[in-house]
Design an enzyme around this catalytic site. Sequence first.
Site: not given
Length: 347
Positions: A89, A164
Amino acid sequence: MPENNNPLVLVTGGSGFIAVHIILNLLAKKYRVRTTLRTLDRQDEVRAMLRSGGISDVSSLSFIQADLTSDTNWKNATAGADYVIHVASPTPNRIYKDEDEMIRPAVEGVLRVLRAARDAGAKRFVLTSAFGAIGVGHRHHVGPYTEADWSNTDANIHPYQKSKTLAERAAWRFVQQEGKGLELATVNPVGVMGPILGQDYSHSNDIVRQMLEGKLKAVPKIYSDYVDARDVAELHVLAMTRPEAKGERFIASTAENLSTLQVANILRKHLGDDAKNVPKKEVANTIVRAAAIFNPKLRMIATLLGQDLSTSNEKAKRLLGWRPRSAEEAIVATGRSMIKVMKGHMK
């Protein structure tokens, strides 16, 4: 050589702090592991981190080049995988001109890997989400947060936390609408501490580094929960294998809410002279907020001031039998290993 019938797990972003601990856990349990790297130049670095973590036999580990921003190689990366653990990520340590620079790769990346996992026939997909997808943007919330909570993306929250949240929501939506039987579970860690195995470590660890180096003369008044990376890794494996984890979110936390000053006090208590630069006082919220106007690295911290960020870990303990180390043990492990990194003893 490993047996060919051992389950194969794809771990994305294999050079990352949490990913390396997950790979360590999987190799110790005799899984075959394939991991993605944006550049294969980092293979030796990952192997060195695994050796630092106590794994000398990496014959069950293979590498493949893949990037969240491109379709290239994801079909090959997921081919034959029984499970996929998606850790990769965008990092909050980088400064982005526009929040979409962080959000788009996170959302598009998780969908890219999910499609490849589904098409490859993987049994279950475990997403490394974050507390940032659970407990931010709620100014008047009184804790503790649970897995039923979601962050408020309409509030003034940091792009990392928004990325997120939106990535996890996109994952749940995909599995429901297009998953074709692919199972999903998510792990949502709070501040991740624990042994640092190389030059790559979490943004939570970076605060410890700044304390030890004397770069912080005072600490912000933030109360956060913490967890050890080794326990985060174990929770990922439980979420991957346990039937009860299907379709569930799990907060990875010791459920001990500590101020940043308490973290500093723990470092001084255990590290002796190596902690001589660790601050002993707090800085006023007004000063942090004013500084954040000019310092982008302080902006996420500024949004967390005065917030109740406490969490519950009851679900992971009850459903999966997960038992994390204490926050103090995790913080001390970070401090001791960070000192080795700073002194150049960990190459």
